[in-house]
Design a protein around this motif. Structure first.
Motif, PDB file in Angstrom:
ATOM      1  N   MET A  32      73.498  63.670   8.599  1.00 37.45           N
ATOM      2  CA  MET A  32      73.976  64.552   9.658  1.00 37.45           C
ATOM      3  C   MET A  32      73.991  66.004   9.169  1.00 37.45           C
ATOM      4  O   MET A  32      73.671  66.919   9.917  1.00 37.45           O
ATOM      5  N   ARG A  33      74.337  66.203   7.905  1.00 38.37           N
ATOM      6  CA  ARG A  33      74.351  67.555   7.345  1.00 38.37           C
ATOM      7  C   ARG A  33      72.950  68.156   7.333  1.00 38.37           C
ATOM      8  O   ARG A  33      72.751  69.333   7.664  1.00 38.37           O
ATOM      9  N   ALA A  34      71.931  67.343   6.953  1.00 33.97           N
ATOM     10  CA  ALA A  34      70.552  67.837   6.918  1.00 33.97           C
ATOM     11  C   ALA A  34      70.058  68.186   8.318  1.00 33.97           C
ATOM     12  O   ALA A  34      69.358  69.178   8.514  1.00 33.97           O
TER      13      ALA A  34
ATOM     14  N   PRO B  92      76.485  74.409  13.284  1.00 37.69           N
ATOM     15  CA  PRO B  92      77.557  73.849  12.460  1.00 37.69           C
ATOM     16  C   PRO B  92      77.567  72.317  12.541  1.00 37.69           C
ATOM     17  O   PRO B  92      77.235  71.733  13.582  1.00 37.69           O
ATOM     18  N   LEU B  93      77.962  71.692  11.447  1.00 36.59           N
ATOM     19  CA  LEU B  93      78.034  70.230  11.398  1.00 36.59           C
ATOM     20  C   LEU B  93      78.972  69.695  12.486  1.00 36.59           C
ATOM     21  O   LEU B  93      78.706  68.658  13.097  1.00 36.59           O
TER      22      LEU B  93
ATOM     23  N   SER C   7      77.826  59.760  15.886  1.00 43.11           N
ATOM     24  CA  SER C   7      77.370  58.941  14.765  1.00 43.11           C
ATOM     25  C   SER C   7      75.867  59.094  14.554  1.00 43.11           C
ATOM     26  O   SER C   7      75.129  59.440  15.488  1.00 43.11           O
ATOM     27  N   ARG C   8      75.439  58.820  13.342  1.00 38.71           N
ATOM     28  CA  ARG C   8      74.011  58.887  13.053  1.00 38.71           C
ATOM     29  C   ARG C   8      73.252  57.820  13.834  1.00 38.71           C
ATOM     30  O   ARG C   8      72.134  58.048  14.299  1.00 38.71           O
ATOM     31  N   ASP C   9      73.857  56.644  14.012  1.00 35.47           N
ATOM     32  CA  ASP C   9      73.196  55.580  14.762  1.00 35.47           C
ATOM     33  C   ASP C   9      72.918  56.017  16.197  1.00 35.47           C
ATOM     34  O   ASP C   9      71.831  55.790  16.723  1.00 35.47           O
ATOM     35  N   GLU C  10      73.892  56.672  16.819  1.00 37.89           N
ATOM     36  CA  GLU C  10      73.687  57.151  18.185  1.00 37.89           C
ATOM     37  C   GLU C  10      72.565  58.193  18.230  1.00 37.89           C
ATOM     38  O   GLU C  10      71.735  58.204  19.142  1.00 37.89           O
TER      39      GLU C  10
END
Length: 200
Positions: free
Chosen positions: A31-33, A41-42, A51-54
């Motif tokens: 997520m940061r990348a 902004p993060l 979420s990363r999955d979403e």
């Protein structure tokens, strides 16, 4: 900071995620990348995609939707199933060669990541959406042209997907355009023969 509509922000994030996936693979897609690539902004990224999955599910949906739009633009479904098969596969193949194989490699990597990490959820989503798309196109082409095929549309769709994916993987692993083009022509003949479209 200038106001960005939610839909535009989501599009910006998805495009950034695809670039990060192509460059660094699934393991490098944090997520940061993605936030850094999108220039935001993060916290904003987490607000849009908790979420990363979403986020990855949205990426898969976007890629399939882009493919769907390109195929529908290229096809004249009134010309029937054979045209849909030949022109549809050719359109997909030409887009792959013109745009590079990065997006396709990304999809394969996401499918393998999914098989290991989320009980295949992303992979099921990807292949179900592609299968649904191809089933719809074959069904619509048959209906427009008053044709019926020797195999059901969903079976034909899965086989088209399997054959094309296999040829793409071979081309990625060992690029030889002349060989790949010959193999694609034979594969299309085989798929058309299997479908055996005929007038009702």
């Amino acid at each position: 900071m200038a106001y960005i509509r939610a839909a535009d922000r989501q599009e910006q994030i998805v495009a950034a995620t695809i670039r990060v996936l192509e460059a660094g693979g699934v393991s490098g897609t944090t997520m940061r990348a993605v936030a850094a690539e999108a220039g935001m902004p993060l916290g904003t990224l987490h607000y849009t995609f908790p979420s990363r999955d979403e986020l990855l599910r949205t990426v898969i949906t976007r890629v399939v939707d882009d493919t769907s739009a390109a195929l529908r633009e290229a096809l004249d479904l009134e010309q029937g199933v054979e045209h849909a098969l030949r022109q549809g596969v050719r359109t997909f193949w030409d887009r792959l060669l013109d745009g590079g194989t990065g997006v396709q490699v990304m999809q394969y990597e996401l499918a393998m990541y999914s098989a290991r990490s989320d009980a295949g959820g992303l992979a099921r989503l990807e292949f179900a959406r592609y299968t649904d798309l191809l089933t719809e196109l074959c069904s619509e082409a048959a209906a427009f042209a008053g044709e019926e095929c020797a195999v059901p549309p969903d079976v034909l769709a899965r086989l088209v997907l399997g054959v094309v994916d296999g040829l793409v993987l071979q081309h990625i692993a060992n690029p030889d355009l002349a060989r790949s083009e010959r193999d694609l022509a034979h594969a299309l003949d085989m798929l058309v023969a299997l479908a055996a479209p005929r007038r009702r």
